[in-house]
Design a protein around this motif. Sequence first.
Motif, mmCIF file in Angstrom:
data_model
loop_
_atom_site.group_PDB
_atom_site.id
_atom_site.type_symbol
_atom_site.label_atom_id
_atom_site.label_comp_id
_atom_site.label_asym_id
_atom_site.label_seq_id
_atom_site.Cartn_x
_atom_site.Cartn_y
_atom_site.Cartn_z
ATOM 1 N N VAL A 11 -4.217 5.161 -8.051
ATOM 2 C CA VAL A 11 -3.648 6.497 -7.787
ATOM 3 C C VAL A 11 -2.269 6.817 -8.364
ATOM 4 N N ALA A 12 -1.467 5.726 -8.173
ATOM 5 C CA ALA A 12 -0.127 6.040 -8.924
ATOM 6 C C ALA A 12 -0.323 5.895 -10.524
ATOM 7 N N ASN A 43 0.758 -1.236 -0.025
ATOM 8 C CA ASN A 43 -0.143 0.026 0.061
ATOM 9 C C ASN A 43 0.830 1.171 -0.014
ATOM 10 N N SER A 44 1.958 1.298 1.032
ATOM 11 C CA SER A 44 2.654 2.471 0.766
ATOM 12 C C SER A 44 3.552 2.662 -0.345
ATOM 13 N N ALA A 45 4.043 1.525 -0.723
ATOM 14 C CA ALA A 45 4.729 1.549 -1.877
ATOM 15 C C ALA A 45 4.032 2.135 -3.157
ATOM 16 N N ALA A 46 2.749 1.657 -3.308
ATOM 17 C CA ALA A 46 2.021 2.332 -4.305
ATOM 18 C C ALA A 46 1.928 3.772 -4.291
ATOM 19 N N TYR A 47 1.510 4.271 -2.872
ATOM 20 C CA TYR A 47 1.485 5.794 -2.654
ATOM 21 C C TYR A 47 2.743 6.441 -2.857
ATOM 22 N N SER A 48 3.797 5.752 -2.671
ATOM 23 C CA SER A 48 5.275 6.481 -2.973
ATOM 24 C C SER A 48 5.463 6.557 -4.479
ATOM 25 N N ILE A 49 5.020 5.570 -5.075
ATOM 26 C CA ILE A 49 5.181 5.795 -6.554
ATOM 27 C C ILE A 49 4.315 6.935 -7.142
ATOM 28 N N ALA A 50 3.283 7.005 -6.459
ATOM 29 C CA ALA A 50 2.285 7.982 -7.086
ATOM 30 C C ALA A 50 3.034 9.415 -6.771
ATOM 31 N N GLY A 51 3.665 9.568 -5.759
ATOM 32 C CA GLY A 51 4.231 10.671 -5.348
ATOM 33 C C GLY A 51 5.517 11.130 -6.462
#
Length: 82
Positions: free
Chosen positions: A41-42, A4-12
């Motif tokens: 999101v990403a 989950n946090s990896a995907a949000y990091s990629i989105a960033g």
Amino acid sequence: MTRNSAAYSIAGIGPAAAPAVPALIEALHDQEASVRFPVCVALREIGPAASAALPALEEALDDRNDDVAAMAKKAITAIKGG
């Protein structure tokens, strides 16, 4: 780091994360909505460079989780330049 946090990091990272698109496509099939949602999101944040994900995102429009389906629609719009 969780998926989950990896995907949000990629989105960033935004469009520069385009090399991650194949892994994100694979992650769209994760069992957990808490992973599929940030993957959408990403892909939305990557934008047109994520065009290879369009078929998988179109499948995600029928996701059993309404939030994932809604974000898949937003990602499709962003990728198509809308």
